[in-house]
Design a protein around this motif. Structure first.
Motif, mmCIF file in Angstrom:
data_model
loop_
_atom_site.group_PDB
_atom_site.id
_atom_site.type_symbol
_atom_site.label_atom_id
_atom_site.label_comp_id
_atom_site.label_asym_id
_atom_site.label_seq_id
_atom_site.Cartn_x
_atom_site.Cartn_y
_atom_site.Cartn_z
ATOM 1 N N UNK A 84 -4.210 10.438 3.904
ATOM 2 C CA UNK A 84 -3.957 11.510 2.947
ATOM 3 C C UNK A 84 -2.829 11.112 2.010
ATOM 4 N N UNK A 85 -1.811 10.468 2.585
ATOM 5 C CA UNK A 85 -0.700 9.975 1.770
ATOM 6 C C UNK A 85 -1.184 8.902 0.796
ATOM 7 N N UNK A 86 -2.007 7.964 1.304
ATOM 8 C CA UNK A 86 -2.532 6.894 0.428
ATOM 9 C C UNK A 86 -3.318 7.488 -0.731
ATOM 10 N N UNK A 87 -4.123 8.520 -0.422
ATOM 11 C CA UNK A 87 -4.931 9.148 -1.464
ATOM 12 C C UNK A 87 -4.025 9.775 -2.526
ATOM 13 N N UNK A 88 -3.031 10.551 -2.064
ATOM 14 C CA UNK A 88 -2.209 11.231 -3.067
ATOM 15 C C UNK A 88 -1.320 10.231 -3.815
ATOM 16 N N UNK A 89 -0.828 9.201 -3.090
ATOM 17 C CA UNK A 89 -0.007 8.178 -3.741
ATOM 18 C C UNK A 89 -0.841 7.400 -4.754
ATOM 19 N N UNK A 90 -2.048 6.993 -4.326
ATOM 20 C CA UNK A 90 -2.953 6.250 -5.213
ATOM 21 C C UNK A 90 -3.242 7.006 -6.493
#
Ligand SMILES: Nc1ncnc2c1ncn2[C@@H]1O[C@H](COP(=O)(O)OP(=O)(O)OP(=O)(O)O)[C@@H](O)[C@H]1O
Ligand SMILES: [Mg+2]
Lengths: 266, 246
Positions: free
Chosen positions: A222-228
């Motif tokens: 979820x973090x990777x998605x929002x960071x990306x």
């Protein structure tokens, strides 16, 4: 006579097997076609790979993320949070359902609140939880738990309430106590209901985890998605989503296996 | 013969928000030691209610139950077998013992013996879904007998079976009850079943149930019940009594 019957039967089996293989092939080709068309559309610039991603680039990104960004760690975090959230909500939810079944007064009193909570989008509570619990993994797990626990309580309770009155009477005729009724009839008779709830719970638990990770923003897919999406690396986002799909499939398989184990011997 | 059980002026009302249902009105009746007493009555008249009261599961609104032979252990067989699908036949048969915390070596071997005696030995470790309706009914009876009750209450135990199996299973179950020398109260709405199986037949009226008549059943020696000349007479008599009030 017998021979024609067995011949007929083997033909029938063959037909079933062929059909099964055909379905598998179609499923795989559908997936291949999806990625193939996606890739082709990106190569001939029908779609902008910067915005829509591109499978070959995503594959490269996956390797890059694995090497430089500890992708495996993020996967483990998400999976761990999801499974933990799921286990807590299933066990705690079943326990709460038992309490409500035990005390009819409590059940009647709490019923309208459960109904309202059930239709509330629980993820809306995530920001509050983060303020209360802190910007950490616990808040993510908590979000996963609240998204799935109300459904668990309600569906398990429905299962409990549907157990036949005569089965309960039977236990009573042997002088059984309320605890006997719960442990010998109501709970075992509801195991299929609980098993069905498991599968739904896993899906909901994922929703809670991803929303939690969006907000907590430290680790996990979820973090990777929002960071990306913040740094406009759409292929990272896509990669994470694809991995999420794979995880969901894996966990679903796990739930089905668990369900089968629960139901064995029935 | 001594009395095993006496019902003294039993009445029962069910209270609901919008109405009061009078199910039983002033029934007095005795059950003798070792007899098989049938209770017949129109459907919905209060037969199951009466059994629940005898078993102590439901208190009567007024009147009392006297059990004259101690210990008063009651075995109850319900309209359906209610074998638990998640337990093997043996585990099902042990349910009562388990609840009463009497899983002793001796009791367990008694259950094995009952299962063997009544043709279920090879199904001990199978699940109820493998059994025919008649076998399931026998398993349910064994579950009841396992706790060694001295009064058996049977509430239309064969109503879930088709007609042919039913005739056969009814004979089989009643002969088991006789073999085990139990006192039994047997509820049915099938007159011929009641006449064929029991020592006495109590006839109830339409709801609220009152005692309409009680008949001692005796057949000429040497006849099977259903073939005895008296069978038709009893049948017609009871049929008329039921019909008047139906
Ligand atoms: N728990 C209950 N609450 C309210 N009314 C009840 C309850 N149990 C039974 N009754 C009513 O009492 C009456 C007698 O019911 P009961 O089940 O004893 O009849 P029955 O003779 O066994 O019927 P059947 O032939 O259908 O088995 C019925 O009118 C029924 O609707
Ligand atoms: Mg009844």
């Amino acid at each position: 006579m017998h021979e024609t019957a067995s011949l007929e039967h083997s033909l029938y089996l063959k037909k079933i097997k062929q059909r099964k293989i055909l379905v598998k092939i179609s499923q795989i080709s559908l997936l291949a076609a999806f990625f193939g068309i996606w890739e082709a559309a990106a190569v001939i610039k029908l779609i902008d790979p910067f915005i829509f991603g591109q499978p070959s680039q995503m594959f490269k990104d996956m390797i890059f993320l694995a090497k430089e960004f500890n992708l495996l760690f993020h996967i483990r975090v998400t999976l761990g949070e999801c499974i933990l959230g799921f286990l807590i909500s299933t066990i705690l939810g079943t326990f709460i359902a038992m309490l409500l079944w035990w005390n009819d007064f409590l059940q009647k009193t709490l019923n309208p609140y459960l109904v309202v909570l059930n239709s509330l989008p629980k993820t809306a509570l995530a920001p509050i939880l983060i303020v209360w619990i802190g910007n950490n993994v616990r808040a993510v797990i908590f979000t996963a738990v609240i998204t799935s626990i109300i459904v668990t309580v309600l569906s398990v309770l429905t299962g409990f309430n549907e157990v036949s009155k005569d089965k309960i009477k039977l236990v009573r005729t042997f002088g059984g106590t309320k605890l006997d009724v719960l442990l010998k009839v109501v709970f075992p008779a509801s195991i299929p209901t609980i098993a069905n709830a498991l599968d739904i719970n896993i899906g909901l638990s994922f929703v809670g985890v991803i929303v939690g990770e969006f907000l907590v923003a430290k680790y996990g897919l979820g973090y990777l998605i929002s960071y990306g999406s913040q740094i406009l690396r759409m292929s990272w986002v896509m990669t994470s989503i694809i991995i999420l799909c794979l995880l969901a499939a894996l966990v679903h398989r796990l739930a089905v296996a668990l369900m089968k184990a629960c139901l064995s011997g029935r | 013969m001594n009395n095993m059980l006496e019902l003294v002026h039993i009445s029962k009302n069910y209270h609901e928000a919008s109405s009061v249902t009078q199910a039983i009105q002033d029934i007095s009746l005795e059950v003798r030691d070792g007899e098989l007493l049938s209770i017949v009555g129109p459907s919905g008249c209060g037969k199951s209610t009466l059994l629940s009261i005898i078993s102590g599961l439901a208190p009567p609104s007024s009147g009392e139950i006297r059990i004259l032979k101690q210990p008063a252990t009651v075995g109850y067989m319900l309209q359906q077998d209610h074998l638990f699908g998640w337990r093997t036949i043996f585990q099902n048969a042990c349910l009562g013992l388990e609840i009463q915390k009497k899983l002793t070596e001796e009791n367990l071997s008694f259950v094995h013996q009952l299962l063997r005696q009544y043709g279920l030995a090879e199904f001990e470790n199978r699940y109820p879904s493998c059994l025919s309706g008649g076998m399931r009914q026998r398993a349910a009876l064994i579950r009841t007998l396992a706790v060694k009750p001295n009064i058996l209450l049977l509430d239309e135990p064969f109503s879930a079976l088709d007609y042919q199996t039913r005739l056969y299973v009814a004979d089989e179950i009643t002969s088991i009850i006789r073999l085990e020398k139990k006192t039994a109260v047997f509820v049915t709405h099938d007159i011929s079943e009641a006449v064929a199986a029991s020592d006495r037949v109590a006839v109830l009226t339409r709801r609220p149930a009152k005692l309409q008549a009680i008949h001692q059943i005796e057949f000429s020696p040497g006849f099977k019940p259903r073939e005895a000349p008296e069978f038709r007479e009893y049948f017609n008599l009871i049929w008329k009594e039921l019909d008047i009030h139906a």
